[in-house]
Design a protein around this motif. Sequence first.
Motif, PDB file in Angstrom:
ATOM      1  N   TRP A   1       0.822  -1.204   0.000  1.00 15.11           N
ATOM      2  CA  TRP A   1       0.000   0.000   0.000  1.00 15.11           C
ATOM      3  C   TRP A   1       0.863   1.264   0.000  1.00 15.11           C
ATOM      4  O   TRP A   1       1.935   1.297   0.609  1.00 15.11           O
ATOM      5  N   ALA A   2       0.403   2.283  -0.665  1.00  9.13           N
ATOM      6  CA  ALA A   2       0.974   3.621  -0.461  1.00  9.13           C
ATOM      7  C   ALA A   2       0.655   4.033   0.970  1.00  9.13           C
ATOM      8  O   ALA A   2      -0.362   3.604   1.541  1.00  9.13           O
ATOM      9  N   PRO A   3       1.494   4.840   1.606  1.00  4.65           N
ATOM     10  CA  PRO A   3       1.306   5.168   3.028  1.00  4.65           C
ATOM     11  C   PRO A   3      -0.097   5.650   3.385  1.00  4.65           C
ATOM     12  O   PRO A   3      -0.694   5.182   4.353  1.00  4.65           O
ATOM     13  N   GLN A   4      -0.638   6.601   2.620  1.00  5.71           N
ATOM     14  CA  GLN A   4      -1.958   7.125   2.956  1.00  5.71           C
ATOM     15  C   GLN A   4      -3.047   6.069   2.792  1.00  5.71           C
ATOM     16  O   GLN A   4      -4.011   6.021   3.552  1.00  5.71           O
ATOM     17  N   ALA A   5      -2.895   5.229   1.757  1.00  8.94           N
ATOM     18  CA  ALA A   5      -3.854   4.154   1.545  1.00  8.94           C
ATOM     19  C   ALA A   5      -3.797   3.155   2.698  1.00  8.94           C
ATOM     20  O   ALA A   5      -4.838   2.642   3.150  1.00  8.94           O
TER      21      ALA A   5
ATOM     22  N   LEU B   1      -4.241   6.385  -3.159  1.00 11.20           N
ATOM     23  CA  LEU B   1      -3.796   5.120  -3.756  1.00 11.20           C
ATOM     24  C   LEU B   1      -2.524   5.280  -4.594  1.00 11.20           C
ATOM     25  O   LEU B   1      -1.886   4.275  -4.954  1.00 11.20           O
ATOM     26  N   ILE B   2      -2.161   6.517  -4.945  1.00 13.35           N
ATOM     27  CA  ILE B   2      -1.017   6.745  -5.826  1.00 13.35           C
ATOM     28  C   ILE B   2       0.250   6.153  -5.208  1.00 13.35           C
ATOM     29  O   ILE B   2       0.596   6.448  -4.061  1.00 13.35           O
ATOM     30  N   GLY B   3       0.943   5.331  -5.993  1.00 11.02           N
ATOM     31  CA  GLY B   3       2.175   4.703  -5.540  1.00 11.02           C
ATOM     32  C   GLY B   3       1.991   3.294  -5.024  1.00 11.02           C
ATOM     33  O   GLY B   3       2.985   2.575  -4.787  1.00 11.02           O
ATOM     34  N   THR B   4       0.746   2.856  -4.822  1.00 11.34           N
ATOM     35  CA  THR B   4       0.489   1.483  -4.375  1.00 11.34           C
ATOM     36  C   THR B   4       1.046   0.507  -5.412  1.00 11.34           C
ATOM     37  O   THR B   4       0.904   0.711  -6.624  1.00 11.34           O
ATOM     38  N   LEU B   5       1.680  -0.565  -4.942  1.00  8.86           N
ATOM     39  CA  LEU B   5       2.264  -1.586  -5.818  1.00  8.86           C
ATOM     40  C   LEU B   5       1.275  -2.738  -5.950  1.00  8.86           C
ATOM     41  O   LEU B   5       0.771  -3.255  -4.941  1.00  8.86           O
ATOM     42  N   VAL B   6       0.996  -3.117  -7.193  1.00 12.98           N
ATOM     43  CA  VAL B   6       0.036  -4.199  -7.430  1.00 12.98           C
ATOM     44  C   VAL B   6       0.629  -5.213  -8.397  1.00 12.98           C
ATOM     45  O   VAL B   6       1.527  -4.907  -9.179  1.00 12.98           O
ATOM     46  N   HIS B   7       0.047  -6.433  -8.337  1.00  7.61           N
ATOM     47  CA  HIS B   7       0.432  -7.496  -9.264  1.00  7.61           C
ATOM     48  C   HIS B   7      -0.427  -7.395 -10.520  1.00  7.61           C
ATOM     49  O   HIS B   7      -1.659  -7.332 -10.437  1.00  7.61           O
TER      50      HIS B   7
END
Length: 1121
Positions: A307-311, A395-401
């Motif tokens: 997760w991005a920090p805020q998310a 959500l910006i920056g969240t890493l997803v598969h």
Amino acid sequence: MADTSLPKTMADLAVSKTKELKGTEKRDSLVEIEKKYQRMWEEKGVFEVDAPPIDEFPLGSISPDELREKFPKFFGTIAYPYMNGRLHAGHAFSFSKIEFHTGFERMRGKRALFPLGYHCTGLPIKASADKLVKEVEMFGKEFERYKEEDEVVDDAAAAAPTQKGPKEDLTKFNAKKGKAAAKTVKAKYQWQILNSVGIPLQEIHHFADPQYWLQYFPPECKKDLTNFGARIDWRRQFVTTDANPYYDAFVRWQMVRLKELEKVKFGKRYTIYSIKDGQPCMDHDRSEGEGVLPQEYTALKLKVLEWAPQAADAVKSKIPEDASVYLVPATLRPETMYGQVCCFVGPSLTYGVFKASEKEYFVITERAARNMAYQGIFEKDGIPEKAADIKGFELIGTLVHAPLSFHPQVRVLPMESVLATKGTGVVTSVPSDSPDDFAMVTELAKKSEFYGIKKEWAELEIFPIIQTPTSDLLAPYLVKKLKIASPKDAKQLLEAKELAYKEGFYQGVMKVGDFKGEKVEVAKPKVREQLIKKGEAFAYSEPENKVVSRSGDECTVALLDQWYLDYGEENWRHTALDYVENKYGNGLETYSPDTQHAFKGVLNWLNQWACARTYGLGSKLPWDHNFLVESLSDSTIYMAYYTIVPWLHRDLFGRTKGKGNIAAEQMIDEVWDYIFCRIQMSDELVAKSGIPKETLEGMRRDFEYFYPLDIRVSGKDLIPNHLTFFLYNHIALFPREYWPRSVRANGHLQLNGEKMSKSTGNFMTLNDVVSKYGADAARVALADAGDGISDSNFVEDVADNTILRFYTNKEWIEETIKDENLRTGPLNDFQDILFDNEMNALVHEAEKHYHETSYKLALKAAHYDFLNARDSYREACNAAGIPLHKDLVLKYIRLQALVLTPIAPHWAEYVWLEILHEKASIQFAAWPQVPPADPALTAAREYVRQTSSNINSAEAAQLKKMAKGRQSDFDPKKPKKLTVFTTASFPAWQAKYIELLKEVWDARTNSQKVDDKELNGRIAKMGEMKKAMPFVQALKKRLRDGEPAEAVLERKLAFDEAKTLLAMVPGLKRAAGLESVQILAVEEGSKTGKDLTNGGAEVEVKAPVVESALPGQPSFFFENV
């Protein structure tokens, strides 16, 4: 008593933009005539039409074809109107088409049947009644507690349980673009809508009972159409739904037989669904989004890896730690997923984290969750459980598969153009094949700091996924080619998107993955299936555009167990397509290539259609009484029901038996089968039904005689549903000889050049139009409005001017027929014979246009041109100083009345009965039989018109020269003389073009042997193109207008030009204010001419225009005397 004045908000709404009349005396006198004859027609049953009875022609003694040949018939219908309001001008426009055609077919000696029923099935009436129940509770029985500041009611109802039933694997719904059309005035209470159409406040509460609508509006509809002068057989009227047990039995028979034919099936399918109403929302149930279909996507599961920090803060402690969370983009292009480089979200959007199951959560919009809740995607059906809210920017920056991607891990990045109203609000990015995606990642990489991201997140390598003829990286290529500089270049991006999709899908070949080397259109479903089987994606559907039900609910898509009609089934569809294509002339006549094309388009995409619902009005599904037959499924073959209504009942509701003395319960399925020629007569049928054999045979006779339907008239907006269903059902249930003969589709109707709209005040009901202008003037304006499938225009000025024309023509006829100075004896060879011939020509022209259903052109010939011909005759006789000829005056009056009868029957009836003193109604008169027009006289008449026009133009041309100082010897204010130069011989240069035309013209077929391109090429090679082309075109026009080829091609006029010019002299002197007219016959190159107005005396010719004279095209010169 409560105040019944219009509330201020309603008064504001009621401001009309329509024309204001000044003085109504002439209209009122015409309306008085109309009312008189409407009463007469009704009292005498003029429009009641029956088949030849079996006691005169026993069933089986003569075939239906032979009977129709002996007693010709016509049967036409319009889509029966829905009974939730008064008819408006748009309804009248469609009605007018069948109304005019019925009138014309009567005059052709046919038993012309035009019946009408009333559609009450479905949601609109019930939904409106339910709204009124709540509004009466809120505001009182007469709405006395209403205050203007009260908000519009928005009654949220609990969703009904999802329909259940046996499962069946179905072909997926084939979604295509539909037309959305808003039909209701926004932000108004139901009681206000009813009040605005003239229903008093004290009566409105009755409409809280849906059955009251069925009692109130049908009589209003009949009254409006009677005032319009409609030729309807009112004995055949009925209402739909189980309110009429006979029609109810008919619909139940239809559904039973369709099910037996395996046209009705049951299974899971996507359908537009109203959560509020708890049932499917079909086209007629919608206030917005008619024609919109479900759009099916592949929903991809992008698992959150980090997760991005805020998310992370937003979801902390709101979901189980061991749960998997997925961002879920919805894509139409699963085959491109190998090229994912990031995932986009709208930074300003609000997303929900919705529970799909105990261990799975989806990040999507609220709208997407509402859709998924009814598609078996969530653990609990119909209940979207939201664990948390999360902002897009969080959500910006969240890493997803990213499943299938060459980059298994990608970042969530911002994209301002992501919409909450389309898809899930999450978009996966494939810049190799999506121009929008390429433009956005390019922008992000350039301005990473501005967007608050790391530059490398937007710089993952772009791999080629699909090979196309243009490029393996099609999106970057198109962005560069179209000079797209940023994601804000919306117009160019839209163009690029369309190009990329078409080339990629239809010409693309997969370069990667398990289906490498396969065409994209083949690989696409395989990639989708693979993703779904691996649990990395699932099927998701939503409305392709916004849909709002008549109860005010924004609709979703639900995956329901449903009864549906299997439209689109291969054999059924091919049969329908063959019939519509009409290759051999024995299929469906559509009157327009556009209409045929529209039918073929719909047949190629229309798929399964839900035919049942649980809420509203209608007939119960025979095998499952929990369901009602929906409104577009009980209205497909009712035209057959019209043929036997007089046998069944005498009133709308079937409460009084008809002439057959048959009870509704006697109308068992086998009786309908026999009537509609599906089975033969048997003793068992008579015994089982209890209906006498003679009665059964009488009903079958009526069906066999009037069917097939000769013409179905409807608005073009019904082609995607009702009209196509109408064809499908006839094909399924009736023998081929009873399939519909033709469908005539018309466009929508504008009012005074603008869209009709209640909210803008540019709106008129049929009652408004007829009350304002009278029936005949309204009918003329509707005929004048247009005939094609494109939108037409009702112009109030046309109706207003028609009142004056009809009134003054009536007065002229009444005065002239009493004139004792009218001439008698033989017709003269100029004014009389030309007028007589022109009337004959116009009768034939009007007949042709009526036959082709081209009513604007029929009106022109039958009304405007007839009046012009009469006026020209009057002027010619006045100029010659002779009275009109009595025989021609009487002929004009008779023919004018007859040819106008289809369009303006009241005015025609008055002339027929009260001026000509005929004994029987003009509604029984035959179309006039007149001799064919004489081409020579037609050419002479056209010559007179054209020459008169050219003389005016010649004087204007001389005045222009004088104004420019090029001619100073002519003053139009002083006494003037006209010299007309005529010649009998063509210039020598024209001879070779005459020979060419002789070579390429087939006199036998009166047509050209070669196409225009070849002919024009040959003319060009011969030189003198500029003057040769108009010369050849003029000759071709004469040939096509009917002049004999031997006369035209031998360079002879069909009439005596010199004689005609001499006869024109009195008229020319009068019309142009001339002191004298001189007719000079000249020859090419000669300096002298013969003065035909002075016994042929030879005179010197000085005017420069003499050389321009040609046979049939004289030249003119003005001078002062």
